[in-house]
Design an enzyme around this catalytic site. Structure first.
Site, mmCIF file in Angstrom:
data_model
loop_
_atom_site.group_PDB
_atom_site.id
_atom_site.type_symbol
_atom_site.label_atom_id
_atom_site.label_comp_id
_atom_site.label_asym_id
_atom_site.label_seq_id
_atom_site.Cartn_x
_atom_site.Cartn_y
_atom_site.Cartn_z
ATOM 1 C CD GLU A 143 2.387 -5.347 5.762
ATOM 2 O OE1 GLU A 143 3.269 -6.205 6.004
ATOM 3 O OE2 GLU A 143 1.548 -5.477 4.852
ATOM 4 N N GLY B 102 0.907 -4.939 1.060
ATOM 5 C CA GLY B 102 -0.359 -5.017 0.330
ATOM 6 C C GLY B 102 -0.183 -5.656 -1.045
ATOM 7 C CD GLU C 75 -1.881 -7.562 3.293
ATOM 8 O OE1 GLU C 75 -1.772 -6.393 2.863
ATOM 9 O OE2 GLU C 75 -2.192 -7.823 4.464
ATOM 10 C CB ALA D 263 -0.885 -0.013 1.238
HETATM 11 N N1 DAK Z 1 4.562 3.379 -0.755
HETATM 12 C C1 DAK Z 1 4.910 4.559 -1.299
HETATM 13 N N2 DAK Z 1 5.990 4.747 -2.080
HETATM 14 C C2 DAK Z 1 6.790 3.692 -2.285
HETATM 15 C C3 DAK Z 1 6.508 2.416 -1.734
HETATM 16 C C4 DAK Z 1 5.328 2.284 -0.939
HETATM 17 N N3 DAK Z 1 4.945 1.123 -0.407
HETATM 18 N N4 DAK Z 1 7.486 1.569 -2.119
HETATM 19 C C5 DAK Z 1 8.332 2.286 -2.873
HETATM 20 N N5 DAK Z 1 7.909 3.560 -2.983
HETATM 21 C C6 DAK Z 1 8.538 4.658 -3.701
HETATM 22 C C7 DAK Z 1 9.756 5.177 -2.941
HETATM 23 O O1 DAK Z 1 9.356 6.075 -1.927
HETATM 24 C C8 DAK Z 1 10.522 5.838 -4.060
HETATM 25 O O2 DAK Z 1 9.928 7.082 -4.326
HETATM 26 P P1 DAK Z 1 10.838 8.403 -4.582
HETATM 27 O O3 DAK Z 1 11.711 8.526 -3.415
HETATM 28 O O4 DAK Z 1 11.592 8.073 -5.860
HETATM 29 O O5 DAK Z 1 9.829 9.490 -4.764
HETATM 30 C C9 DAK Z 1 10.241 4.929 -5.252
HETATM 31 O O6 DAK Z 1 9.068 4.192 -4.919
HETATM 32 C C10 DAK Z 1 11.350 3.924 -5.503
HETATM 33 O O7 DAK Z 1 11.597 3.278 -4.272
HETATM 34 P P2 DAK Z 1 13.086 2.940 -3.764
HETATM 35 O O8 DAK Z 1 14.034 4.008 -4.166
HETATM 36 O O9 DAK Z 1 12.969 2.592 -2.331
HETATM 37 O O10 DAK Z 1 13.382 1.651 -4.671
HETATM 38 P P3 DAK Z 1 14.312 0.411 -4.343
HETATM 39 O O11 DAK Z 1 14.312 -0.384 -5.599
HETATM 40 O O12 DAK Z 1 15.620 0.845 -3.775
HETATM 41 O O13 DAK Z 1 13.548 -0.394 -3.180
HETATM 42 C C11 DAK Z 1 11.601 -1.461 -2.200
HETATM 43 C C12 DAK Z 1 12.342 -1.032 -3.503
HETATM 44 C C13 DAK Z 1 10.275 -2.002 -2.608
HETATM 45 C C14 DAK Z 1 12.428 -2.567 -1.491
HETATM 46 C C15 DAK Z 1 11.487 -0.242 -1.239
HETATM 47 O O14 DAK Z 1 10.950 0.863 -1.986
HETATM 48 C C16 DAK Z 1 10.588 -0.505 -0.066
HETATM 49 O O15 DAK Z 1 11.009 -1.079 0.950
HETATM 50 N N6 DAK Z 1 9.311 -0.052 -0.145
HETATM 51 C C17 DAK Z 1 8.377 -0.147 0.953
HETATM 52 C C18 DAK Z 1 7.870 -1.545 1.122
HETATM 53 C C19 DAK Z 1 6.875 -1.666 2.254
HETATM 54 O O16 DAK Z 1 7.177 -1.339 3.436
HETATM 55 N N7 DAK Z 1 5.635 -2.122 1.946
HETATM 56 C C20 DAK Z 1 4.605 -2.278 2.915
HETATM 57 C C21 DAK Z 1 3.743 -1.029 2.942
HETATM 58 S S1 DAK Z 1 2.436 -1.117 4.141
HETATM 59 C C22 DAK Z 1 -5.125 -2.112 4.358
HETATM 60 C C23 DAK Z 1 -4.779 -2.870 3.282
HETATM 61 C C24 DAK Z 1 -3.443 -3.023 2.974
HETATM 62 C C25 DAK Z 1 -2.486 -2.409 3.724
HETATM 63 C C26 DAK Z 1 -2.856 -1.653 4.796
HETATM 64 C C27 DAK Z 1 -4.188 -1.507 5.118
HETATM 65 N N8 DAK Z 1 -6.507 -1.971 4.700
HETATM 66 C C28 DAK Z 1 -7.466 -2.641 3.850
HETATM 67 C C29 DAK Z 1 -6.939 -1.217 5.791
HETATM 68 C C30 DAK Z 1 -1.094 -2.576 3.347
HETATM 69 C C31 DAK Z 1 -0.079 -1.979 3.967
HETATM 70 C C32 DAK Z 1 1.227 -2.002 3.330
HETATM 71 O O17 DAK Z 1 1.429 -2.584 2.303
#
Ligand code: DAK
Length: 260
Positions: free
Chosen positions: A134, A111, A114, A68
């Site tokens: 998360e 997400g 998921e 997400a």
């Molecule tokens: N959200 C927003 N932006 C993201 C992102 C994300 N999840 N993942 C990557 N980006 C953005 C980065 O901020 C960056 O943007 P800029 O800085 O260029 O503006 C761009 O994508 C490229 O990212 P990186 O520079 O970090 O790229 P890398 O290749 O070095 O790394 C990575 C890729 C995927 C390993 C890394 O970006 C990363 O760790 N991303 C976050 C992964 C994460 O923590 N995902 C979980 C998010 S929480 C719900 C339903 C679902 C959910 C919640 C509630 N309900 C129904 C209530 C789900 C929650 C989640 O998924």
């Protein structure tokens, strides 16, 4: 269906297969609300199209989806999260009648993982990496990550993934039963499309009821699941395709399905 009408996805049909590709490469296909709305809307349109028999959802080589959109959620209140329509979009995926296959390369996190698990099957490329990170941003999975993941890979592995951000390689995901198969990166979409085309060529009513029956195994006790299965089995004897399928077998010829 016209690509230009969407901002965050691309869509196309190949024969009887409807393809939806998440297209936010600059954000690693992070799932913000507009993207989820478009994904669900496109899949629902394909689902309602009698010319389509199977659906495929994919991302790009770097990411199926990195979760997400954290930037969108960062300042949300508890009430906003509780009332967010976000969950509805996930629920709508569950009501798709036609099989949905995920073709996953690269990051498949949070997400995104998921979303892949909400699909009926997952074809992974050798580069796929599955995780529920998360915990690293102070929360837990919110769209099935503690439930579907545990059902798929078992408690031990799910605990490590959710509590300690363990990632699974494609090979590990295959070993633990999360994905159907692992293929080279360049063939992941072709493989998913090939599988989807094969399923789309099967008798559609039987495919629909089969998908429904398997998914019920996760929702009901065995006795109720078996009863539901038996009723669906019997119901298929009201279809032309059952008559045709069995006649074709007896007459030693390929069946011609009518979808009714
Ligand atoms: N959200 C927003 N932006 C993201 C992102 C994300 N999840 N993942 C990557 N980006 C953005 C980065 O901020 C960056 O943007 P800029 O800085 O260029 O503006 C761009 O994508 C490229 O990212 P990186 O520079 O970090 O790229 P890398 O290749 O070095 O790394 C990575 C890729 C995927 C390993 C890394 O970006 C990363 O760790 N991303 C976050 C992964 C994460 O923590 N995902 C979980 C998010 S929480 C719900 C339903 C679902 C959910 C919640 C509630 N309900 C129904 C209530 C789900 C929650 C989640 O998924």
């Amino acid at each position: 269906m016209v690509n230009q009408s969407y901002e965050n996805i691309l869509t196309r049909c190949e024969g009887r297969v409807g393809l939806v590709q998440i297209n936010r490469p600059q954000a690693r296909n992070a799932l913000n609300t507009p993207t989820m709305i478009e994904i669900v809307a496109a899949l629902q349109l394909f689902d309602a199209d009698e010319g389509i028999g199977c659906l495929v959802l994919t991302g790009d080589e770097r990411a199926f989806a990195a979760g997400a959109d954290i930037k969108q959620m960062a300042n949300a209140s508890v009430v906003e999260m509780l009332n967010a329509p976000f969950l509805d979009y996930w629920d709508r995926l569950q009501s798709l009648r036609k099989p949905l296959i995920a073709a996953v390369s690269g990051w498949c996190l949070g997400g995104g993982c998921e979303l892949a698990m909400a699909c009926d099957m997952i074809i992974a490329s050798e580069s796929a990496k599955f995780g529920q990170p998360e915990i690293t941003i102070g929360v837990i999975p919110g769209a099935g990550g503690t439930q579907r993941l545990t059902l798929a890979v078992g408690k031990a592995v799910a605990m490590e993934m959710v509590l300690n951000n363990r990632h699974l390689s494609a090979e590990e995901a295959l070993r633990y039963g999360l994905v159907n198969r692992v293929v080279p990166v360049e063939s992941v979409l072709d493989e998913a499309m090939r599988l989807a085309a094969e399923i789309a060529a099967r008798p559609p009513v039987a495919v629909q009821l089969a998908k429904e029956a398997i998914n019920r195994a996760f929702e009901m006790p065995l006795s109720e699941g078996l009863l539901a299965e038996r009723r669906s089995f019997a119901m298929l004897f009201a279809t032309q395709d059952q008559k045709e399928g069995m006649a074709a077998f007896i007459e030693k010829r390929p069946p011609v399905w009518q979808g009714c």
